[in-house]
Design a protein around this motif. Structure first.
Motif, PDB file in Angstrom:
ATOM      1  N   GLY A 269       0.799  -1.218   0.000  1.00  0.00           N
ATOM      2  CA  GLY A 269       0.000   0.000   0.000  1.00  0.00           C
ATOM      3  C   GLY A 269       0.828   1.262   0.000  1.00  0.00           C
ATOM      4  O   GLY A 269       0.282   2.362  -0.119  1.00  0.00           O
ATOM      5  N   VAL A 270       2.143   1.124   0.137  1.00  0.00           N
ATOM      6  CA  VAL A 270       3.022   2.288   0.083  1.00  0.00           C
ATOM      7  C   VAL A 270       3.831   2.246  -1.216  1.00  0.00           C
ATOM      8  O   VAL A 270       3.499   2.913  -2.181  1.00  0.00           O
ATOM      9  CB  VAL A 270       3.949   2.376   1.313  1.00  0.00           C
ATOM     10  CG1 VAL A 270       4.883   3.587   1.197  1.00  0.00           C
ATOM     11  CG2 VAL A 270       3.124   2.492   2.586  1.00  0.00           C
ATOM     12  N   GLU A 271       4.894   1.419  -1.259  1.00  0.00           N
ATOM     13  CA  GLU A 271       5.698   1.355  -2.486  1.00  0.00           C
ATOM     14  C   GLU A 271       5.167   0.342  -3.493  1.00  0.00           C
ATOM     15  O   GLU A 271       5.516   0.379  -4.665  1.00  0.00           O
ATOM     16  CB  GLU A 271       7.168   1.055  -2.169  1.00  0.00           C
ATOM     17  CG  GLU A 271       7.451  -0.382  -1.757  1.00  0.00           C
ATOM     18  CD  GLU A 271       7.380  -0.593  -0.258  1.00  0.00           C
ATOM     19  OE1 GLU A 271       7.856  -1.650   0.204  1.00  0.00           O
ATOM     20  OE2 GLU A 271       6.864   0.296   0.446  1.00  0.00           O
ATOM     21  N   ILE A 272       4.301  -0.570  -3.023  1.00  0.00           N
ATOM     22  CA  ILE A 272       3.749  -1.583  -3.912  1.00  0.00           C
ATOM     23  C   ILE A 272       2.384  -2.011  -3.372  1.00  0.00           C
ATOM     24  O   ILE A 272       2.179  -2.091  -2.161  1.00  0.00           O
ATOM     25  CB  ILE A 272       4.698  -2.806  -4.010  1.00  0.00           C
ATOM     26  CG1 ILE A 272       4.195  -3.828  -5.041  1.00  0.00           C
ATOM     27  CG2 ILE A 272       4.911  -3.447  -2.649  1.00  0.00           C
ATOM     28  CD1 ILE A 272       5.188  -4.948  -5.314  1.00  0.00           C
ATOM     29  N   THR A 273       1.437  -2.265  -4.272  1.00  0.00           N
ATOM     30  CA  THR A 273       0.121  -2.732  -3.843  1.00  0.00           C
ATOM     31  C   THR A 273       0.133  -4.254  -3.712  1.00  0.00           C
ATOM     32  O   THR A 273       0.957  -4.943  -4.314  1.00  0.00           O
ATOM     33  CB  THR A 273      -0.971  -2.312  -4.841  1.00  0.00           C
ATOM     34  OG1 THR A 273      -0.639  -2.826  -6.141  1.00  0.00           O
ATOM     35  CG2 THR A 273      -1.093  -0.792  -4.911  1.00  0.00           C
ATOM     36  N   ALA A 274      -0.793  -4.759  -2.922  1.00  0.00           N
ATOM     37  CA  ALA A 274      -0.840  -6.203  -2.655  1.00  0.00           C
ATOM     38  C   ALA A 274      -1.091  -7.004  -3.922  1.00  0.00           C
ATOM     39  O   ALA A 274      -0.501  -8.077  -4.117  1.00  0.00           O
ATOM     40  CB  ALA A 274      -1.921  -6.498  -1.618  1.00  0.00           C
ATOM     41  N   ASP A 275      -1.947  -6.490  -4.821  1.00  0.00           N
ATOM     42  CA  ASP A 275      -2.246  -7.251  -6.037  1.00  0.00           C
ATOM     43  C   ASP A 275      -1.037  -7.364  -6.960  1.00  0.00           C
ATOM     44  O   ASP A 275      -0.833  -8.391  -7.613  1.00  0.00           O
ATOM     45  CB  ASP A 275      -3.443  -6.635  -6.784  1.00  0.00           C
ATOM     46  CG  ASP A 275      -3.214  -5.180  -7.178  1.00  0.00           C
ATOM     47  OD1 ASP A 275      -2.467  -4.484  -6.467  1.00  0.00           O
ATOM     48  OD2 ASP A 275      -3.784  -4.736  -8.193  1.00  0.00           O
ATOM     49  N   VAL A 276      -0.195  -6.334  -6.991  1.00  0.00           N
ATOM     50  CA  VAL A 276       1.029  -6.404  -7.790  1.00  0.00           C
ATOM     51  C   VAL A 276       2.027  -7.364  -7.152  1.00  0.00           C
ATOM     52  O   VAL A 276       2.662  -8.167  -7.838  1.00  0.00           O
ATOM     53  CB  VAL A 276       1.651  -4.998  -7.950  1.00  0.00           C
ATOM     54  CG1 VAL A 276       3.050  -5.096  -8.567  1.00  0.00           C
ATOM     55  CG2 VAL A 276       0.756  -4.123  -8.807  1.00  0.00           C
ATOM     56  N   ALA A 277       2.156  -7.293  -5.831  1.00  0.00           N
ATOM     57  CA  ALA A 277       3.104  -8.167  -5.131  1.00  0.00           C
ATOM     58  C   ALA A 277       2.759  -9.639  -5.298  1.00  0.00           C
ATOM     59  O   ALA A 277       3.644 -10.499  -5.301  1.00  0.00           O
ATOM     60  CB  ALA A 277       3.154  -7.803  -3.649  1.00  0.00           C
ATOM     61  N   GLU A 278       1.460  -9.947  -5.454  1.00  0.00           N
ATOM     62  CA  GLU A 278       1.017 -11.336  -5.572  1.00  0.00           C
ATOM     63  C   GLU A 278       0.673 -11.716  -7.004  1.00  0.00           C
ATOM     64  O   GLU A 278       0.145 -12.798  -7.250  1.00  0.00           O
ATOM     65  CB  GLU A 278      -0.205 -11.561  -4.672  1.00  0.00           C
ATOM     66  CG  GLU A 278       0.045 -11.324  -3.189  1.00  0.00           C
ATOM     67  CD  GLU A 278       1.056 -12.296  -2.601  1.00  0.00           C
ATOM     68  OE1 GLU A 278       1.187 -13.417  -3.146  1.00  0.00           O
ATOM     69  OE2 GLU A 278       1.727 -11.929  -1.616  1.00  0.00           O
ATOM     70  N   SER A 279       0.965 -10.850  -7.952  1.00  0.00           N
ATOM     71  CA  SER A 279       0.593 -11.106  -9.348  1.00  0.00           C
ATOM     72  C   SER A 279       1.482 -12.169  -9.977  1.00  0.00           C
ATOM     73  O   SER A 279       2.531 -12.555  -9.435  1.00  0.00           O
ATOM     74  CB  SER A 279       0.672  -9.818 -10.158  1.00  0.00           C
ATOM     75  OG  SER A 279       2.025  -9.408 -10.291  1.00  0.00           O
ATOM     76  N   ALA A 280       1.083 -12.625 -11.167  1.00  0.00           N
ATOM     77  CA  ALA A 280       1.852 -13.645 -11.882  1.00  0.00           C
ATOM     78  C   ALA A 280       3.222 -13.131 -12.294  1.00  0.00           C
ATOM     79  O   ALA A 280       4.156 -13.914 -12.503  1.00  0.00           O
ATOM     80  CB  ALA A 280       1.069 -14.100 -13.117  1.00  0.00           C
ATOM     81  N   ARG A 281       3.355 -11.816 -12.425  1.00  0.00           N
ATOM     82  CA  ARG A 281       4.632 -11.240 -12.837  1.00  0.00           C
ATOM     83  C   ARG A 281       5.600 -11.072 -11.669  1.00  0.00           C
ATOM     84  O   ARG A 281       6.782 -10.802 -11.861  1.00  0.00           O
ATOM     85  CB  ARG A 281       4.419  -9.896 -13.504  1.00  0.00           C
ATOM     86  CG  ARG A 281       3.786 -10.007 -14.878  1.00  0.00           C
ATOM     87  CD  ARG A 281       3.990  -8.736 -15.677  1.00  0.00           C
ATOM     88  NE  ARG A 281       2.945  -7.745 -15.430  1.00  0.00           N
ATOM     89  CZ  ARG A 281       2.900  -6.558 -16.007  1.00  0.00           C
ATOM     90  NH1 ARG A 281       3.843  -6.207 -16.856  1.00  0.00           N
ATOM     91  NH2 ARG A 281       1.922  -5.710 -15.746  1.00  0.00           N
ATOM     92  N   SER A 282       5.103 -11.229 -10.451  1.00  0.00           N
ATOM     93  CA  SER A 282       5.934 -11.043  -9.272  1.00  0.00           C
ATOM     94  C   SER A 282       6.822 -12.263  -9.029  1.00  0.00           C
ATOM     95  O   SER A 282       6.366 -13.406  -9.076  1.00  0.00           O
ATOM     96  CB  SER A 282       5.058 -10.800  -8.045  1.00  0.00           C
ATOM     97  OG  SER A 282       5.837 -10.825  -6.859  1.00  0.00           O
ATOM     98  N   VAL A 283       8.111 -12.014  -8.764  1.00  0.00           N
ATOM     99  CA  VAL A 283       9.048 -13.093  -8.427  1.00  0.00           C
ATOM    100  C   VAL A 283       9.616 -12.874  -7.026  1.00  0.00           C
ATOM    101  O   VAL A 283      10.700 -13.357  -6.701  1.00  0.00           O
ATOM    102  CB  VAL A 283      10.182 -13.187  -9.469  1.00  0.00           C
ATOM    103  CG1 VAL A 283       9.641 -13.645 -10.817  1.00  0.00           C
ATOM    104  CG2 VAL A 283      10.922 -11.854  -9.613  1.00  0.00           C
ATOM    105  N   ILE A 284       8.858 -12.182  -6.194  1.00  0.00           N
ATOM    106  CA  ILE A 284       9.331 -11.831  -4.859  1.00  0.00           C
ATOM    107  C   ILE A 284       9.599 -13.078  -4.017  1.00  0.00           C
ATOM    108  O   ILE A 284      10.639 -13.187  -3.357  1.00  0.00           O
ATOM    109  CB  ILE A 284       8.322 -10.894  -4.160  1.00  0.00           C
ATOM    110  CG1 ILE A 284       8.242  -9.559  -4.921  1.00  0.00           C
ATOM    111  CG2 ILE A 284       8.716 -10.657  -2.713  1.00  0.00           C
ATOM    112  CD1 ILE A 284       7.161  -8.618  -4.423  1.00  0.00           C
ATOM    113  N   ARG A 285       8.684 -14.051  -4.048  1.00  0.00           N
ATOM    114  CA  ARG A 285       8.892 -15.290  -3.287  1.00  0.00           C
ATOM    115  C   ARG A 285      10.067 -16.084  -3.863  1.00  0.00           C
ATOM    116  O   ARG A 285      10.834 -16.715  -3.128  1.00  0.00           O
ATOM    117  CB  ARG A 285       7.626 -16.139  -3.313  1.00  0.00           C
ATOM    118  CG  ARG A 285       6.421 -15.499  -2.651  1.00  0.00           C
ATOM    119  CD  ARG A 285       6.535 -15.521  -1.132  1.00  0.00           C
ATOM    120  NE  ARG A 285       5.354 -14.897  -0.532  1.00  0.00           N
ATOM    121  CZ  ARG A 285       5.280 -13.627  -0.166  1.00  0.00           C
ATOM    122  NH1 ARG A 285       6.325 -12.835  -0.351  1.00  0.00           N
ATOM    123  NH2 ARG A 285       4.178 -13.132   0.382  1.00  0.00           N
TER     124      ARG A 285
END
Length: 313
Positions: A269-285
Motif C-alpha cells: 500500500g506504500v511502495e507496492i500494492t498487494a495485487d502487484v506483489a502477488e501477481s503472476a509477474r511477481s518473483v518476490i517469493r
C-alpha cells in the motif's frame, strides 16, 4: 576458476567472471530444493558464524539454511546478549570467533565498511550481509540470478530500480552487478532520495516513475527506509505512494512480461500494492528461495570448491 579473494564484501569488488562463476554455481545448488533430503556433505567440518548487529529474517535464515544444508556447523550470534554490550570492539569480536574455530563469518552491521574492517584482521572468510548504506552483495547476486532465471539473460535488459535509492545498500549492489553484466539501469525516486553523482555508476536518473517504467523489462521496488532517515525527505507517505507507488494501472506502462521484484520486507500500500506483489509477474517469493541457492554457492566457493558439478554429484 575460483574466487580471487577469501571474502565477499561487495559487488563493486567482483569481476564479471567471478559474478558469472557464483551464478553458475548457484544453479546446481537450487536443485537441492527438489530433493526429499536437503543435505550435502560439502562443508562438513567447517564452522560458520552469523554475526548480525541489525534485525534480519530473510538474509540470516537463508544463510543459516545454506550452511546447514551443506553440512557446516552454524552458530547465530545475537549481539544484544553478547560481549558487544560490554564494550567489546568489532575486531575483538571477530578475533574471538576465529579463535573459537570460525571458518566463515557472515556479518550484518549498521556501519558501512564494518565487514572490511574484520576481513583485514582475521584469516576466516568474511561475507558482507549488509553494511549500512554501502552494499548488500548477496541480495544483489540473488537478484541477478532471479532475473537471468526468468529472462534468460541480463545484457540489454532495461531494469528500473524505484524507491529510496539514497539509503539502499540493495540498490548499490544491484547497480554494480547489473551494469557489469550489461543491463541498462534506471533509478527513480524523489530527488531527495537519489544520491548526488549516482550517474557515475553508469545509471540513468529519472524522477517521473511513469517515464521510467516505459519499456521496462524488470521493476525492482525498494522500501522507504524510515529507520535510516535522519529527517523527513518527502512530504507524506501518502504523497510518496501517489507519485512512486507501483500499482496495476501504473505497471501497464512497463512491458507486459516485466518482472516485479522486491528485496523485502514490502510495505504493502506504500511502495507496492498487494495485487502487484502477488501477481503472476511477481518473483518476490522466488527471490527468497534463490537467496538460499546463491548463499550456498558462495559458501562452497569460499571453502575452496571447484567445478559446480561436484555439488550436484
Amino acid at each position: 576458476m575460483r574466487l580471487k579473494s577469501k571474502d565477499v564484501l561487495g559487488l563493486e569488488d567482483l569481476s564479471v567472471e567471478e559474478i558469472e562463476l557464483i551464478l553458475q554455481t548457484a544453479e546446481p545448488c537450487k536443485q537441492i530444493f527438489t530433493r526429499d533430503i536437503k543435505k550435502l556433505p560439502t562443508l562438513r567440518g567447517k564452522t560458520m558464524v552469523n554475526l548480525f548487529y541489525e534485525p534480519s529474517t530473510r538474509t540470516r535464515t537463508s544463510f543459516e539454511l545454506a550452511g546447514k544444508w551443506m553440512s557446516a556447523d552454524v552458530t547465530n550470534i545475537a549481539t544484544a546478549s553478547s560481549s558487544v554490550v560490554k564494550g567489546e570492539s568489532l575486531k575483538d569480536t571477530a578475533r574471538t570467533l576465529e579463535a573459537l574455530g570460525a571458518n566463515i563469518i557472515v556479518i550484518r552491521h549498521q556501519m558501512a565498511g564494518a565487514p572490511h574492517v574484520i576481513a583485514r584482521c582475521v584469516k576466516a572468510s568474511v561475507i558482507n550481509a549488509g553494511d549500512g548504506m554501502h552494499e548488500h552483495p548477496t541480495q544483489g547476486l540473488l537478484d541477478l540470478f532471479t532475473i537471468r532465471e526468468h529472462k534468460g539473460r541480463i545484457a540489454g535488459l532495461k531494469v528500473v530500480i524505484v524507491g529510496d535509492i539514497l539509503h539502499s545498500r540493495v540498490a548499490k549492489s544491484n547497480i554494480w552487478g547489473l551494469t557489469k553484466l550489461g543491463a541498462e539501469v534506471t533509478v527513480c525516486g524523489p530527488p531527495t532520495l537519489i544520491p548526488q553523482g549516482i550517474e557515475r555508476m553508469g545509471v540513468e536518473v529519472e524522477y517521473n516513475l511513469d517515464v521510467a517504467l516505459r519499456d521496462a523489462d524488470v521493476v525492482n521496488i525498494l522500501r522507504i527506509q524510515l529507520e535510516r532517515q535522519k529527517k523527513g525527505l518527502f512530504p507524506t507517505i501518502r504523497e510518496y505512494s501517489r507519485l512512486y507507488g507501483v500499482d496495476a494501472k501504473r505497471l501497464r506502462i512497463a512491458k507486459p512480461d516485466a518482472l516485479i521484484m522486491h528485496p523485502g520486507p514490502a510495505t504493502l500500500g506504500v511502495e507496492i500494492t498487494a495485487d502487484v506483489a502477488e501477481s503472476a509477474r511477481s518473483v518476490i517469493r522466488k527471490q527468497v528461495t534463490n537467496g538460499v541457492a546463491v548463499r550456498m554457492a558462495l559458501l562452497y566457493l569460499l571453502s575452496g570448491g571447484g567445478a559446480s558439478s561436484e555439488i550436484a554429484g
